[in-house]
Design an enzyme around this catalytic site. Sequence first.
Site, PDB file in Angstrom:
ATOM      1  N   ASP A 135       0.834  -1.195   0.000  1.00  0.00           N
ATOM      2  CA  ASP A 135       0.000   0.000   0.000  1.00  0.00           C
ATOM      3  C   ASP A 135       0.874   1.252   0.000  1.00  0.00           C
ATOM      4  O   ASP A 135       2.022   1.221   0.441  1.00  0.00           O
ATOM      5  CB  ASP A 135      -0.904   0.027   1.230  1.00  0.00           C
ATOM      6  CG  ASP A 135      -1.877  -1.129   1.262  1.00  0.00           C
ATOM      7  OD1 ASP A 135      -2.151  -1.699   0.194  1.00  0.00           O
ATOM      8  OD2 ASP A 135      -2.360  -1.463   2.362  1.00  0.00           O
ATOM      9  N   ARG A 136       0.304   2.353  -0.447  1.00  0.00           N
ATOM     10  CA  ARG A 136       1.054   3.611  -0.549  1.00  0.00           C
ATOM     11  C   ARG A 136       1.751   3.971   0.758  1.00  0.00           C
ATOM     12  O   ARG A 136       2.918   4.365   0.772  1.00  0.00           O
ATOM     13  CB  ARG A 136       0.109   4.753  -0.954  1.00  0.00           C
ATOM     14  CG  ARG A 136       0.831   6.087  -1.158  1.00  0.00           C
ATOM     15  CD  ARG A 136      -0.141   7.240  -1.211  1.00  0.00           C
ATOM     16  NE  ARG A 136      -0.965   7.231  -2.392  1.00  0.00           N
ATOM     17  CZ  ARG A 136      -0.668   7.881  -3.525  1.00  0.00           C
ATOM     18  NH1 ARG A 136       0.456   8.578  -3.605  1.00  0.00           N
ATOM     19  NH2 ARG A 136      -1.486   7.844  -4.544  1.00  0.00           N
TER      20      ARG A 136
END
Length: 301
Positions: A135-136
Amino acid sequence: MKTYLNYQIAEKYEGLTVEAYLKQVLTYSGRKIQKLTRQKGVLLNKKPVYLQKKIQTGDVLRVLVLGDSSYGVEPEPSPIEILYEDSYLIVLNKPSGLLVHPTGQTTHGTLSNYLAHYYQQQGVISTIRPIHRLDRETSGCVVFAKDSQTQALLEKLLREGSIKRTYQALIEGTLTPANGTVNAPIGPHPGKPNRRAVNSKGDPAITHYKTIKSFANSSLLELSLETGRTHQIRVHLAYLGHPIIGDRMYGKNSSLIAGQALHAYSLQLPHPLEQREIALEAPFPTNFLHLLDRCTHSSNQ
């Protein structure tokens, strides 16, 4: 200059034809095999070979690496932290706040753009091939293949569960029991399309956790996955009532850390082409370490 990958035939594959080995073991498509034969890109014991030739234990099959024509993303200059690199793959330590690969409206400023620039500076054209995503806001180990064949082999290892990724997270509160397993299926969130949720009709999802240390209002966990569902660790911890600190989607924003306190800190896998293991650890980002210090200090007061 042509580059070849070398495969020494194990006893269990003796008697297969060259074509069967290419398809069944190396997962080459029929189209790719045709392209290799047109370029005379398959050699057995350093000699040209026809596809129906049967292979024997100890034979060495050499297969031409078909060159890439583009990076697949636009190269952009920015530092990258390399944890491991050889002729077949590269492992990077992704910072928090960065996408692994362009997606949706985001076409620039991703880890893949920066890796493409690294290749460009070396005078190498290689399509960017991430084997998995983070995830970012999650930091840590990300594996990239350097050619399509290594990509196929690494993806096979990932499906088989042979690539072991371990995470650490700082969560709100204290889990009881301190060590355990969350076995709860994950599917789409009923009201928010970008989120996931524990859902009886979702896909199986299993997360193992171990409490490393408990603080006054938080805990440091080590986590490993048997499955790889989107947002799995984040969803499972929120489901238990102990979301990751700073996880705005499944918990709440925190003034103590930019992003969420989740780090993919270790990686173990068998090398896809060589008889050896790769074991790596990614240094923790500064914001994670600062938060850990804050939790430790508050617990000692």
